[in-house]
Motif scaffolding. Structure first.
Motif, mmCIF file in Angstrom:
data_model
loop_
_atom_site.group_PDB
_atom_site.id
_atom_site.type_symbol
_atom_site.label_atom_id
_atom_site.label_comp_id
_atom_site.label_asym_id
_atom_site.label_seq_id
_atom_site.Cartn_x
_atom_site.Cartn_y
_atom_site.Cartn_z
ATOM 1 N N GLU A 67 15.253 15.013 1.009
ATOM 2 C CA GLU A 67 16.182 15.219 -0.115
ATOM 3 C C GLU A 67 16.181 16.671 -0.579
ATOM 4 O OE1 GLU A 67 16.143 10.802 -2.240
ATOM 5 O OE2 GLU A 67 14.697 12.320 -2.882
ATOM 6 N N GLU A 68 14.994 17.264 -0.672
ATOM 7 C CA GLU A 68 14.898 18.659 -1.117
ATOM 8 C C GLU A 68 15.569 19.612 -0.128
ATOM 9 O OE1 GLU A 68 11.121 20.170 -2.786
ATOM 10 O OE2 GLU A 68 10.377 18.126 -2.499
ATOM 11 N N VAL A 69 15.357 19.355 1.163
ATOM 12 C CA VAL A 69 15.970 20.196 2.195
ATOM 13 C C VAL A 69 17.484 20.043 2.169
ATOM 14 C CG1 VAL A 69 16.212 20.556 4.687
ATOM 15 C CG2 VAL A 69 13.937 20.268 3.701
ATOM 16 N N ALA A 70 17.959 18.810 2.111
ATOM 17 C CA ALA A 70 19.407 18.543 2.109
ATOM 18 C C ALA A 70 20.109 19.233 0.949
ATOM 19 C CB ALA A 70 19.660 17.040 2.063
ATOM 20 N N ALA A 71 19.433 19.306 -0.183
ATOM 21 C CA ALA A 71 20.020 19.939 -1.373
ATOM 22 C C ALA A 71 20.286 21.426 -1.161
ATOM 23 C CB ALA A 71 19.096 19.742 -2.569
ATOM 24 N N LYS A 72 19.599 22.041 -0.201
ATOM 25 C CA LYS A 72 19.747 23.479 0.057
ATOM 26 C C LYS A 72 20.787 23.785 1.131
ATOM 27 C CE LYS A 72 16.221 24.974 -2.504
ATOM 28 N NZ LYS A 72 16.421 25.875 -3.650
ATOM 29 N N LEU A 73 21.292 22.747 1.802
ATOM 30 C CA LEU A 73 22.101 22.978 2.995
ATOM 31 C C LEU A 73 23.594 22.725 2.815
ATOM 32 C CD1 LEU A 73 19.866 21.270 5.723
ATOM 33 C CD2 LEU A 73 20.091 23.721 5.275
ATOM 34 N N ALA A 74 24.386 23.567 3.499
ATOM 35 C CA ALA A 74 25.823 23.330 3.595
ATOM 36 C C ALA A 74 26.209 23.095 5.054
ATOM 37 C CB ALA A 74 26.578 24.533 3.045
ATOM 38 N N ILE A 75 25.201 22.992 5.926
ATOM 39 C CA ILE A 75 25.432 22.788 7.356
ATOM 40 C C ILE A 75 24.937 21.398 7.761
ATOM 41 C CG2 ILE A 75 25.366 25.215 8.027
ATOM 42 C CD1 ILE A 75 22.393 24.873 8.729
ATOM 43 N N PRO A 76 25.422 20.855 8.874
ATOM 44 C CA PRO A 76 24.953 19.537 9.321
ATOM 45 C C PRO A 76 23.434 19.513 9.514
ATOM 46 C CG PRO A 76 26.909 20.170 10.541
ATOM 47 C CD PRO A 76 26.493 21.371 9.745
ATOM 48 N N PHE A 77 22.868 18.364 9.225
ATOM 49 C CA PHE A 77 21.420 18.221 9.114
ATOM 50 C C PHE A 77 20.998 16.928 9.805
ATOM 51 C CE2 PHE A 77 18.045 17.092 5.674
ATOM 52 C CZ PHE A 77 17.022 17.663 6.408
ATOM 53 N N THR A 78 20.162 17.062 10.832
ATOM 54 C CA THR A 78 19.663 15.903 11.580
ATOM 55 C C THR A 78 18.203 15.657 11.230
ATOM 56 O OG1 THR A 78 21.155 16.342 13.435
ATOM 57 C CG2 THR A 78 19.233 14.969 13.896
ATOM 58 N N VAL A 79 17.858 14.400 10.988
ATOM 59 C CA VAL A 79 16.480 14.060 10.618
ATOM 60 C C VAL A 79 15.928 13.013 11.584
ATOM 61 C CG1 VAL A 79 14.993 13.016 8.852
ATOM 62 C CG2 VAL A 79 16.817 14.592 8.183
ATOM 63 N N GLY A 80 14.685 13.238 12.059
ATOM 64 C CA GLY A 80 14.031 12.292 12.942
ATOM 65 C C GLY A 80 12.553 12.155 12.606
ATOM 66 N N ARG A 91 18.328 4.903 4.716
ATOM 67 C CA ARG A 91 17.525 5.654 3.745
ATOM 68 C C ARG A 91 17.625 7.169 4.002
ATOM 69 N NH1 ARG A 91 12.933 3.406 4.996
ATOM 70 N NH2 ARG A 91 13.345 1.509 3.873
ATOM 71 N N VAL A 92 17.528 7.552 5.265
ATOM 72 C CA VAL A 92 17.560 8.968 5.636
ATOM 73 C C VAL A 92 18.953 9.569 5.401
ATOM 74 C CG1 VAL A 92 17.490 10.484 7.663
ATOM 75 C CG2 VAL A 92 15.617 8.912 7.240
ATOM 76 N N LEU A 93 19.990 8.812 5.747
ATOM 77 C CA LEU A 93 21.352 9.310 5.549
ATOM 78 C C LEU A 93 21.691 9.396 4.057
ATOM 79 C CD1 LEU A 93 22.980 7.388 8.518
ATOM 80 C CD2 LEU A 93 22.770 9.861 8.343
ATOM 81 N N ARG A 94 21.204 8.423 3.278
ATOM 82 C CA ARG A 94 21.408 8.490 1.819
ATOM 83 C C ARG A 94 20.703 9.693 1.216
ATOM 84 N NH1 ARG A 94 19.623 3.015 1.294
ATOM 85 N NH2 ARG A 94 21.348 1.582 1.592
ATOM 86 N N ALA A 95 19.588 10.086 1.817
ATOM 87 C CA ALA A 95 18.804 11.224 1.307
ATOM 88 C C ALA A 95 19.482 12.567 1.609
ATOM 89 C CB ALA A 95 17.403 11.210 1.901
ATOM 90 N N GLY A 96 20.541 12.533 2.422
ATOM 91 C CA GLY A 96 21.297 13.767 2.660
ATOM 92 C C GLY A 96 21.448 14.177 4.109
ATOM 93 N N ALA A 97 20.845 13.423 5.036
ATOM 94 C CA ALA A 97 21.012 13.749 6.456
ATOM 95 C C ALA A 97 22.430 13.406 6.904
ATOM 96 C CB ALA A 97 19.999 12.977 7.301
ATOM 97 N N ASP A 98 22.926 14.142 7.904
ATOM 98 C CA ASP A 98 24.232 13.839 8.496
ATOM 99 C C ASP A 98 24.085 13.008 9.760
ATOM 100 O OD1 ASP A 98 26.168 15.674 6.881
ATOM 101 O OD2 ASP A 98 24.443 16.927 7.370
ATOM 102 N N LYS A 99 22.925 13.177 10.422
ATOM 103 C CA LYS A 99 22.643 12.448 11.665
ATOM 104 C C LYS A 99 21.185 12.026 11.666
ATOM 105 C CE LYS A 99 24.644 16.052 14.109
ATOM 106 N NZ LYS A 99 25.064 16.824 15.293
#
Length: 252
Positions: A67-80, A91-99
């Motif tokens: 969530e903290e990382v996503a708040a700083k980004l304007a670019i696509p964000f993948t989380v694994g 849960r991960v996509l709700r937290a701000g991930a795009d993929k």
């Protein structure tokens, strides 16, 4: 040639970004939130965040850090890392991930790829492949649990099966080249790129801007990912893009 993407990677362990060589000897590389903001400003096309010990430790991804990382980004964000169910993906996509990036869980239960693709669309599902050359196999073998466990899967067979199930992209890491800074594994990248119809992100081995040019031109990668050379300021996203432009490789 389609526009190529440059993607920094944050390998996160215990809330800190780390980097090793061939998946071992990890050393600290900084705060994930600060690095994410830095790469966004630098002109990175996307960012990948991998909670590298989640599967090995049998726990969920660190949602608060995501969530903290996503708040700083304007670019696509993948989380694994530690994504084992459809609920984990939500849960991960709700937290701000795009993929979401699936590796160990997808190999253990391939239907997970289809479940994610059916629910969110293939564009959301990145299958991460950690591959190491196996002399006996005469090809690259798939590893799980952060490179700790060998599987029976050969890389092309697994990639084709993952596409059939709905994978929209591959994050292909050469364990042999990881952290070595001797260049990407061109043979591995080319083999997978030619075998599948979805984008392939090359990972493992970036040491200089020329390595990106090589993996795009010679191995047909759609994107290239790097960690240590960016984290430790050996080069920058901007410098790599400038180099590629001079070489005639289309970048954003």
């Amino acid at each position: 040639m389609l526009t190529k993407r440059i993607i920094p990677c944050l390998d996160v362990k215990e809330g800190r970004v780390v980097k090793g060589v061939q998946f071992v000897d990890l050393r600290d590389a900084g705060d994930p939130v600060e690095l994410a903001a830095f790469y966004d400003e630098q002109g990175a096309d996307e960012l990948v965040f991998l909670d590298i010990s989640a599967s090995h430790e049998g726990r969920e991804t660190m949602i608060d850090v995501v969530e903290e990382v996503a708040a700083k980004l304007a670019i696509p964000f993948t989380v694994g890392g530690g994504i084992n169910t459809l609920e984990d993906m939500k849960r991960v996509l709700r937290a701000g991930a795009d993929k979401v990036s699936l590796n160990t869980a997808a190999v253990k239960r391939p239907e997970l790829i289809k479940e994610g693709a059916d629910f969110f669309g293939s564009q959301c599902i990145v299958v991460a492949i950690d591959a190491k050359y196996d002399e006996a196999l005469g090809s690259w073998r798939i590893y799980t649990h952060g490179g700790r466990q060998a599987t029976d899967w050969e890389v092309i067979s697994w990639a084709k099966e993952a596409v059939r199930l709905g994978a929209g992209e591959f994050l292909l890491t050469s364990m042999d080249q990881d952290g070595e800074k001797k260049g990407f594994d061109l043979a591995l990248t080319k083999a997978v790129s030619e075998a599948v119809s979805v984008p392939v992100i090359a990972s493992g081995g970036a040491g200089a801007a020329a390595d990106f040019d090589e993996v795009f031109v010679k191995a047909n990668a759609d994107a290239a990912l790097a960690a240590s050379i960016f984290h430790y300021k050996e080069t920058s996203v901007a410098e790599v893009k400038e180099y590629l432009k001079e070489k005639g490789v289309p970048v954003r």
